[in-house]
Write an enzyme that holds these catalytic residues in place. Structure first.
Site, PDB file in Angstrom:
ATOM      1  CB  CYS A   1      -0.919   0.000   1.212  1.00 61.53           C
ATOM      2  SG  CYS A   1      -2.182  -1.280   1.152  1.00 61.53           S
TER       3      CYS A   1
ATOM      4  CE1 TYR B   1      -6.496  -4.074   6.394  1.00 58.20           C
ATOM      5  CE2 TYR B   1      -5.094  -5.447   5.023  1.00 58.20           C
ATOM      6  CZ  TYR B   1      -5.271  -4.319   5.818  1.00 58.20           C
ATOM      7  OH  TYR B   1      -4.231  -3.454   6.029  1.00 58.20           O
TER       8      TYR B   1
ATOM      9  NE  ARG C   1      -0.105 -11.622   0.662  1.00 55.42           N
ATOM     10  CZ  ARG C   1       0.935 -10.768   0.720  1.00 55.42           C
ATOM     11  NH1 ARG C   1       0.864  -9.663   1.444  1.00 55.42           N
ATOM     12  NH2 ARG C   1       2.042 -11.036   0.042  1.00 55.42           N
TER      13      ARG C   1
END
Length: 360
Positions: free
Chosen positions: A25, A185, A233
């Site tokens: 990121c 996440y 992932r």
């Protein structure tokens, strides 16, 4: 020949070596519209020019509220896809395979970006552009605002958002897509018993907690067709007793491949605050165990900082490839340098840089 610099092929896509760029990121979309910028072209393009086999663009949100910060990239609309197209094209023109990670941050969304904010951390207030977050349950990440638990009838919309983003990614020229189900996440929030307290079909048993991830993988596979590789992932452990662990990861990795995934990208952590014993290659044993117990191809990540170490990982069969982040940030030509250190002569050294051969 070096194992690290042998090609890797998946679904007909040939990746020239096994030194791959991790999604990293950048928090650089100052317009806050999710549209990648010239920074992303130069940042990712330099690593492709520098010899990487695969270059994966950062976690890009599949919906606006899925961004980690307002400065994240997205791929939820056509304007974003159009801006990604020259990035993907340049990566491919340099001989690397362009890839992108599709993401939804869930309860870890709407936070202050990691740099450029005077050291501030945590949830971004609404008056500064923040938004309400969602998760598997209404349990907050430590020190962040509490999320709203997603209703079961909202979940098909999440699945379709991933599928639509994957479709746009392929149309933009990306040749590999990765579903982000790690680092705490949204999809990881559904997987882990430390964040999923649901009592419906998406909570409780491992099969139920994995349901959303598998629905996303199936939808992404259907969206991109049979020829495009799909990676997933996972964080192989929460580093916390009673949390997500490598055994569950191995099981779900196998299910994900049955659902249409081709390779599992094995990382760790991110769901809760935990003490993590870091060091060179500290996550490699998890990748090795997932590969051994599930039979799926894997790549390894985590402080893989020198050529000989990376070579040993691939040569020993601990992983099919390595992904490198910080090393490429320090040296975008890391793959070329590693080849020199391992005594490999690569045909794809840029002619414009020929005077620089070999590395000093």
């Amino acid at each position: 020949m070096s194992a690290l610099f042998t090609p890797f092929e998946v679904r007909g896509t040939r990746i020239r070596n096994r030194v791959w760029v991790s999604p990293m990121c950048q928090y650089t979309v100052t317009a806050r519209d999710g549209v990648p910028t010239d920074w992303h072209l130069v940042h990712l393009g330099s690593m492709a020019r520098g010899g990487a086999g695969l270059v994966m663009a950062e976690a890009s949100a599949v919906v606006p509220e899925g961004r980690i910060s307002p400065e994240d990239t997205g791929i939820w609309n056509d304007a974003q896809a159009a801006a990604w197209a020259p990035v993907a094209r340049f990566i491919a023109d340099q001989g690397a395979v362009p890839a992108i990670q599709l993401a939804h941050a869930g309860r870890k969304a709407s936070v202050v970006r990691e740099w450029g904010e005077g050291g501030r951390r945590g949830t971004l207030p609404a008056e500064e552009g923040g938004w309400s977050t969602v998760s598997a349950s209404a349990e907050p990440f430590p020190r962040f605002a509490a999320p709203r638990a997603l209703e079961s009838d909202e979940l098909p919309g999440i699945v379709e958002a991933f599928a639509a983003a994957a479709r746009r990614a392929v149309e933009a020229g990306f040749e590999v897509v990765e579903v982000h189900a790690a680092h705490g996440y949204l999809l990881h929030q559904f997987l882990s018993p430390l964040s999923n307290f649901r009592d419906d079909a998406y909570g409780g048993s491992l099969e139920n907690r994995a349901r959303l991830v598998l629905e996303v993988v199936r939808a992404v596979r259907a969206a991109v067709g049979d020829d495009v590789p799909v990676f997933v992932r996972f964080s192989a452990t929460d580093w916390t007793e009673g949390g997500w662990d490598v055994e569950q990861t191995s099981t779900v990795a196998g299910w994900a491949c049955d659902a249409g995934a081709d390779l599992v990208d094995v990382s760790t952590g991110g769901l809760v605050l935990a003490k993590i014993p870091t060091g060179p290659g500290y996550q490699v044993p998890f990748a090795e165990e997932v590969a051994a117990t599930s039979g799926v191809p894997v790549n390894a990540v985590g402080l893989i900082d020198d050529a000989e170490h990376a070579e040993r990982i691939v040569a020993a069969g601990q992983a099919d490839a390595v992904m490198v982040g910080r090393g490429f940030l320090r040296d975008p030509h890391l793959a070329m340098r590693w080849a020199q250190e391992l005594g490999e002569t690569l045909e794809y050294w840029p002619g414009q840089y020929a005077r620089a051969l070999p590395f000093a």
